[in-house]
Motif scaffolding. Structure first.
Motif, PDB file in Angstrom:
ATOM      1  N   UNK A 166      -4.011 -14.355  13.490  1.00  0.00           N
ATOM      2  CA  UNK A 166      -3.354 -14.233  12.203  1.00  0.00           C
ATOM      3  C   UNK A 166      -3.053 -12.781  11.819  1.00  0.00           C
ATOM      4  N   UNK A 167      -4.002 -11.901  12.025  1.00  0.00           N
ATOM      5  CA  UNK A 167      -3.881 -10.580  11.435  1.00  0.00           C
ATOM      6  C   UNK A 167      -3.398  -9.506  12.414  1.00  0.00           C
ATOM      7  N   UNK A 168      -2.967  -9.913  13.606  1.00  0.00           N
ATOM      8  CA  UNK A 168      -2.380  -8.939  14.527  1.00  0.00           C
ATOM      9  C   UNK A 168      -1.019  -8.493  14.006  1.00  0.00           C
ATOM     10  N   UNK A 169      -0.675  -7.237  14.253  1.00  0.00           N
ATOM     11  CA  UNK A 169       0.634  -6.744  13.830  1.00  0.00           C
ATOM     12  C   UNK A 169       0.593  -5.264  13.504  1.00  0.00           C
ATOM     13  N   UNK A 170       1.687  -4.775  12.948  1.00  0.00           N
ATOM     14  CA  UNK A 170       1.795  -3.382  12.522  1.00  0.00           C
ATOM     15  C   UNK A 170       1.662  -3.319  11.003  1.00  0.00           C
ATOM     16  N   UNK A 171       0.830  -2.405  10.546  1.00  0.00           N
ATOM     17  CA  UNK A 171       0.518  -2.292   9.115  1.00  0.00           C
ATOM     18  C   UNK A 171       0.854  -0.899   8.598  1.00  0.00           C
ATOM     19  N   UNK A 172       1.168  -0.857   7.300  1.00  0.00           N
ATOM     20  CA  UNK A 172       1.383   0.417   6.612  1.00  0.00           C
ATOM     21  C   UNK A 172       0.264   0.612   5.592  1.00  0.00           C
ATOM     22  N   UNK A 173      -0.326   1.805   5.596  1.00  0.00           N
ATOM     23  CA  UNK A 173      -1.422   2.104   4.684  1.00  0.00           C
ATOM     24  C   UNK A 173      -0.874   2.368   3.278  1.00  0.00           C
ATOM     25  N   UNK A 174      -1.456   1.683   2.271  1.00  0.00           N
ATOM     26  CA  UNK A 174      -1.006   1.846   0.888  1.00  0.00           C
ATOM     27  C   UNK A 174      -2.059   2.533   0.019  1.00  0.00           C
ATOM     28  N   UNK A 175      -3.325   2.473   0.440  1.00  0.00           N
ATOM     29  CA  UNK A 175      -4.395   3.197  -0.250  1.00  0.00           C
ATOM     30  C   UNK A 175      -5.365   3.711   0.806  1.00  0.00           C
ATOM     31  N   UNK A 176      -5.881   4.921   0.614  1.00  0.00           N
ATOM     32  CA  UNK A 176      -6.828   5.461   1.593  1.00  0.00           C
ATOM     33  C   UNK A 176      -7.583   6.630   0.990  1.00  0.00           C
ATOM     34  N   UNK A 177      -8.745   6.901   1.590  1.00  0.00           N
ATOM     35  CA  UNK A 177      -9.558   8.028   1.138  1.00  0.00           C
ATOM     36  C   UNK A 177     -10.476   8.475   2.262  1.00  0.00           C
ATOM     37  N   UNK A 178     -10.553   9.789   2.447  1.00  0.00           N
ATOM     38  CA  UNK A 178     -11.440  10.390   3.440  1.00  0.00           C
ATOM     39  C   UNK A 178     -12.447  11.279   2.721  1.00  0.00           C
ATOM     40  N   UNK A 179     -13.743  10.974   2.922  1.00  0.00           N
ATOM     41  CA  UNK A 179     -14.816  11.745   2.322  1.00  0.00           C
ATOM     42  C   UNK A 179     -15.602  12.438   3.429  1.00  0.00           C
ATOM     43  N   UNK A 180     -15.736  13.728   3.301  1.00  0.00           N
ATOM     44  CA  UNK A 180     -16.435  14.550   4.292  1.00  0.00           C
ATOM     45  C   UNK A 180     -17.611  15.242   3.605  1.00  0.00           C
ATOM     46  N   UNK A 181     -18.821  14.856   3.999  1.00  0.00           N
ATOM     47  CA  UNK A 181     -20.050  15.482   3.474  1.00  0.00           C
ATOM     48  C   UNK A 181     -20.107  15.434   1.949  1.00  0.00           C
ATOM     49  N   UNK A 182     -19.670  14.300   1.391  1.00  0.00           N
ATOM     50  CA  UNK A 182     -19.753  14.100  -0.052  1.00  0.00           C
ATOM     51  C   UNK A 182     -18.562  14.581  -0.837  1.00  0.00           C
TER      52      UNK A 182
END
Length: 300
Positions: A166-182
């Motif tokens: 079902x979930x195979x395919x190409x996706x576009x990121x709409x929300x994201x966050x990267x946290x490094x050492x707090x």
């Protein structure tokens, strides 16, 4: 001289128009063109058959009418698995075209029992009626034979119905966050990632935020949609992200900045399924790298 320039510009414009028109249609039609008629523009050239969902599935075709009048479409089917090619069922579906006076759309539906009916497998027996017996990547090809005032002709474009999940395919990121050492350290909104089917249960996430050379694996609960990110790879070795141990919500390492959200949400209306992931890698207490992303499937 001006007249020659005008003619040249008109000629080049005509070539550009025809080229764009042909590209948009994605066909090489021996029966005619959009003006003359006899053209089938297949809208669903690729369909994912999802293991566990027997259908029905739908395909849509635009029929162009002109001096050449198309009156019906015969759909033939053939099964492919690796190097194996089955027999062909010449008349899988017959689609009548009721309106020959103008361009129109026609649709047809099919289900898994219909897909396997009449086809023979590599062992000489009928194709299995159980979809879990098939390998990811096996597919059925549907060829379109159009009957028009010039006779019956094979249309250039066809449809492939491929065994997938079902979930195979190409996706576009709409929300994201990267946290490094707090500390918050950016996002990758708008980037695209491929979610690959490994088998009927396991998916592969290609890429991690800014690093395309990282991968990890996950499963989706068919009842709740809950995603479980796996700590082991396909060889049962520990998954490393950027050379450090992966962090999963079920694992031994504690997320210090993010709250775990791992969820798949199917969209049965548009097909724009949504996946949410929380993962990271551990470089010591106070030095975790944590990632959240929400992505939407790109639908052709």
């Amino acid at each position: 001289m001006k007249t020659i320039k005008k003619i040249s510009i008109l000629f080049l414009s005509l070539i550009t128009f025809l080229a764009c028109n042909d590209d948009n249609l994605n066909v090489d039609n021996p029966d005619g063109n959009a003006v003359e008629g006899g053209l089938l523009d297949v809208k669903n050239t690729s369909i994912n058959y999802v293991v566990g969902n027997p259908g029905p599935y739908s395909a849509s075709i635009r029929v162009y009418q002109g001096a050449v009048k198309s009156t019906s479409i015969r759909v033939a089917k053939t099964f492919y698995s690796g190097d194996f090619v089955s027999n062909t069922v010449d008349t899988f579906k017959t689609i009548a075209i009721s309106d020959t006076n103008q361009n129109s759309f026609v649709n047809y539906d099919f289900s898994f029992p219909e897909m396997v009916e009449g086809l023979t497998g590599a062992n000489g027996s009928p194709l299995s009626a159980t979809d879990t017996d098939y390998q990811i990547g096996d597919y059925w090809k549907f060829d379109y034979y159009v009957t028009n005032s010039n006779g019956e002709h094979l249309n250039y474009a066809s449809t492939k119905a491929t065994i997938s999940t079902r979930f195979a395919g190409t996706y576009r990121v709409v929300e994201s966050a990267y946290w490094n050492s707090g500390g918050f350290n950016g996002d990758w909104n708008g980037d695209q990632f491929v979610i690959e089917s490994i088998d009927a249960n396991i998916y592969k996430h290609n890429g991690l935020a800014f690093w395309s050379d990282n991968t990890y694996y996950f499963t989706v609960d068919s009842g709740t949609g809950a995603i479980t990110i796996l700590g082991k790879d396909l060889d049962d070795a520990d998954v490393l992200l950027n050379t450090s141990p992966i962090m999963t919500c079920e694992g031994d390492y504690t997320f210090e900045s993010l709250t775990c959200i791992n969820q798949a949400t199917a969209n049965d209306v548009t097909g724009e399924d949504v996946l949410e992931f929380t993962t990271g890698y551990f470089r010591g207490v106070g030095a975790t790298r944590e990632f959240y992303e929400k992505m939407v499937k790109i639908v052709d």
